[in-house]
Design a protein around this motif. Sequence first.
Motif, PDB file in Angstrom:
ATOM      1  N   ALA A 128       0.821  -1.212   0.000  1.00 44.47           N
ATOM      2  CA  ALA A 128       0.000   0.000   0.000  1.00 44.47           C
ATOM      3  C   ALA A 128       0.855   1.263   0.000  1.00 44.47           C
ATOM      4  CB  ALA A 128      -0.910   0.000   1.216  1.00 44.47           C
ATOM      5  N   ARG A 129       0.350   2.275  -0.662  1.00 45.97           N
ATOM      6  CA  ARG A 129       0.967   3.603  -0.614  1.00 45.97           C
ATOM      7  C   ARG A 129       0.084   4.585   0.147  1.00 45.97           C
ATOM      8  NH1 ARG A 129       2.768   5.619  -6.375  1.00 45.97           N
ATOM      9  NH2 ARG A 129       3.677   7.223  -5.031  1.00 45.97           N
ATOM     10  N   ARG A 130      -1.212   4.353   0.115  1.00 47.80           N
ATOM     11  CA  ARG A 130      -2.145   5.209   0.840  1.00 47.80           C
ATOM     12  C   ARG A 130      -3.127   4.321   1.610  1.00 47.80           C
ATOM     13  NH1 ARG A 130       1.209   8.215  -0.377  1.00 47.80           N
ATOM     14  NH2 ARG A 130       1.078  10.284  -1.381  1.00 47.80           N
ATOM     15  N   VAL A 131      -3.210   4.537   2.917  1.00 48.11           N
ATOM     16  CA  VAL A 131      -4.196   3.852   3.740  1.00 48.11           C
ATOM     17  C   VAL A 131      -4.947   4.892   4.548  1.00 48.11           C
ATOM     18  CG1 VAL A 131      -2.831   1.726   3.897  1.00 48.11           C
ATOM     19  CG2 VAL A 131      -2.646   3.455   5.709  1.00 48.11           C
ATOM     20  N   VAL A 132      -6.125   4.525   5.021  1.00 50.99           N
ATOM     21  CA  VAL A 132      -6.867   5.390   5.925  1.00 50.99           C
ATOM     22  C   VAL A 132      -7.010   4.670   7.259  1.00 50.99           C
ATOM     23  CG1 VAL A 132      -9.114   4.562   5.075  1.00 50.99           C
ATOM     24  CG2 VAL A 132      -8.979   6.725   6.317  1.00 50.99           C
ATOM     25  N   VAL A 133      -6.844   5.408   8.329  1.00 47.56           N
ATOM     26  CA  VAL A 133      -7.094   4.909   9.676  1.00 47.56           C
ATOM     27  C   VAL A 133      -8.397   5.533  10.152  1.00 47.56           C
ATOM     28  CG1 VAL A 133      -6.296   4.801  12.062  1.00 47.56           C
ATOM     29  CG2 VAL A 133      -4.639   4.663  10.180  1.00 47.56           C
ATOM     30  N   ILE A 134      -9.391   4.704  10.442  1.00 49.57           N
ATOM     31  CA  ILE A 134     -10.679   5.178  10.944  1.00 49.57           C
ATOM     32  C   ILE A 134     -10.653   5.027  12.457  1.00 49.57           C
ATOM     33  CG2 ILE A 134     -13.167   4.833  10.915  1.00 49.57           C
ATOM     34  CD1 ILE A 134     -12.904   3.700   8.103  1.00 49.57           C
ATOM     35  N   ASN A 135     -10.650   6.163  13.151  1.00 54.16           N
ATOM     36  CA  ASN A 135     -10.463   6.174  14.602  1.00 54.16           C
ATOM     37  C   ASN A 135     -11.765   6.534  15.312  1.00 54.16           C
ATOM     38  OD1 ASN A 135      -9.715   7.471  17.306  1.00 54.16           O
ATOM     39  ND2 ASN A 135      -7.752   6.636  16.670  1.00 54.16           N
ATOM     40  N   GLY A 136     -12.401   5.546  15.910  1.00 54.20           N
ATOM     41  CA  GLY A 136     -13.564   5.796  16.746  1.00 54.20           C
ATOM     42  C   GLY A 136     -14.818   6.234  16.022  1.00 54.20           C
ATOM     43  N   VAL A 137     -14.950   5.935  14.740  1.00 49.06           N
ATOM     44  CA  VAL A 137     -16.169   6.295  13.990  1.00 49.06           C
ATOM     45  C   VAL A 137     -17.174   5.151  14.141  1.00 49.06           C
ATOM     46  CG1 VAL A 137     -17.146   6.842  11.726  1.00 49.06           C
ATOM     47  CG2 VAL A 137     -14.872   7.690  12.357  1.00 49.06           C
ATOM     48  N   VAL A 138     -18.329   5.434  14.719  1.00 45.94           N
ATOM     49  CA  VAL A 138     -19.301   4.388  15.024  1.00 45.94           C
ATOM     50  C   VAL A 138     -20.552   4.436  14.154  1.00 45.94           C
ATOM     51  CG1 VAL A 138     -18.521   4.198  17.420  1.00 45.94           C
ATOM     52  CG2 VAL A 138     -20.368   5.786  16.859  1.00 45.94           C
ATOM     53  N   ASP A 139     -20.750   5.502  13.420  1.00 47.62           N
ATOM     54  CA  ASP A 139     -21.950   5.620  12.587  1.00 47.62           C
ATOM     55  C   ASP A 139     -21.836   4.711  11.368  1.00 47.62           C
ATOM     56  OD1 ASP A 139     -24.460   7.475  11.961  1.00 47.62           O
ATOM     57  OD2 ASP A 139     -23.349   7.184  10.109  1.00 47.62           O
ATOM     58  N   THR A 140     -22.817   3.826  11.182  1.00 48.68           N
ATOM     59  CA  THR A 140     -22.754   2.849  10.094  1.00 48.68           C
ATOM     60  C   THR A 140     -22.779   3.499   8.721  1.00 48.68           C
ATOM     61  OG1 THR A 140     -25.173   2.600  10.219  1.00 48.68           O
ATOM     62  CG2 THR A 140     -23.855   1.044  11.478  1.00 48.68           C
ATOM     63  N   THR A 141     -23.547   4.577   8.578  1.00 45.59           N
ATOM     64  CA  THR A 141     -23.615   5.265   7.290  1.00 45.59           C
ATOM     65  C   THR A 141     -22.264   5.875   6.936  1.00 45.59           C
ATOM     66  OG1 THR A 141     -25.969   5.744   7.587  1.00 45.59           O
ATOM     67  CG2 THR A 141     -24.779   7.089   6.002  1.00 45.59           C
ATOM     68  N   ASN A 142     -21.613   6.495   7.912  1.00 49.31           N
ATOM     69  CA  ASN A 142     -20.297   7.082   7.657  1.00 49.31           C
ATOM     70  C   ASN A 142     -19.267   6.018   7.294  1.00 49.31           C
ATOM     71  OD1 ASN A 142     -20.973   9.790   8.031  1.00 49.31           O
ATOM     72  ND2 ASN A 142     -20.591   9.721  10.224  1.00 49.31           N
ATOM     73  N   ILE A 143     -19.286   4.894   7.992  1.00 48.29           N
ATOM     74  CA  ILE A 143     -18.345   3.814   7.682  1.00 48.29           C
ATOM     75  C   ILE A 143     -18.543   3.334   6.246  1.00 48.29           C
ATOM     76  CG2 ILE A 143     -17.760   1.402   8.170  1.00 48.29           C
ATOM     77  CD1 ILE A 143     -16.531   3.230  10.181  1.00 48.29           C
ATOM     78  N   GLY A 144     -19.800   3.093   5.860  1.00 50.14           N
ATOM     79  CA  GLY A 144     -20.075   2.640   4.500  1.00 50.14           C
ATOM     80  C   GLY A 144     -19.639   3.655   3.458  1.00 50.14           C
ATOM     81  N   ALA A 145     -19.902   4.938   3.724  1.00 54.54           N
ATOM     82  CA  ALA A 145     -19.534   5.986   2.769  1.00 54.54           C
ATOM     83  C   ALA A 145     -18.020   6.136   2.665  1.00 54.54           C
ATOM     84  CB  ALA A 145     -20.170   7.310   3.189  1.00 54.54           C
ATOM     85  N   ILE A 146     -17.302   6.014   3.776  1.00 59.52           N
ATOM     86  CA  ILE A 146     -15.841   6.106   3.741  1.00 59.52           C
ATOM     87  C   ILE A 146     -15.268   4.969   2.903  1.00 59.52           C
ATOM     88  CG2 ILE A 146     -13.729   5.948   5.120  1.00 59.52           C
ATOM     89  CD1 ILE A 146     -15.271   7.388   7.381  1.00 59.52           C
TER      90      ILE A 146
END
Length: 281
Positions: A128-146
């Motif tokens: 990988a060259r680019r990764v995202v770290v999702i820290n403490g996001v609990v909303d299901t809609t936001n997770i799906g959209a990310i």
Amino acid sequence: MIEEIRSLAHEGVEVFSRLTEAQLRNRAEPEKGIFIAESPKVIHVALDAGYEPLALLCERKHITGDAASLISRCEKAYRPTAAHPELPVYTGERDLLAQLTGYTLTRGVLCAMRRPAEPTVEDVCRDARRVVVINGVVDTTNIGAIFRSAAALGIDGVLLTPDSCDPYNRRAVRVSMGSVFLVPWTWMKNDDGFGLLKRLGFRTAAMALSDDSIPLDAAELKQEQRLAIVMGTEGDGLPREVIQGCDYVVRIPMAHGVDSLNVAAAAAVAFWELRAGGMKK
């Protein structure tokens, strides 16, 4: 094997009704974990990615209609068991199925699928060259959209802190349109997740409002060979210790006095601006 449901207590359908998301995940026995994929398009994406179907719940009218080809694919991908030598396809009237699941089915089909073995952080980050770290996001809609933005905009992997929402949550899967099956992801450990990223050669960029932040289009960010973009909740944002431990603190320049974007929108903007060169189309 078509099974007609005439009662909410029909044996075998509890996976679609009575089991909670936590029970489906089955932390005690991860190899027995299950998730629910909803709608033919999302289920096809999962099958394309090699996921294993365990059972289908389908409105009767779709069995010989819209879902016919999907059922055929699932039957071919199904691994027989002693209890179920053929893929169970549960069906019934629309109202009964809505009572069973608690909601009207999207396009009339649900599929129970086996959760795959979770990769390690090293596995996800290897090329990988680019990764995202999702820290403490609990909303299901936001997770799906990310996840949908990550798949579309060149993010190679997703890492989640243990206090984030499970990407295999039914709503997160649906909102992502199956993108959770396309981007490698795994859970970070609380004790040394960011330290491990640095040992793997990643620089870290915390998306946060801070006096010492740099703009998203800063030249040094684009020059990083391996970059982890760290996203937090839109309410509390990232914890102070996370921000202080990152190599960069990054802000998205705003107009009209707006201070921030929804985390999913901010992620999409950051992914595009910080994409690595040579992104696959």
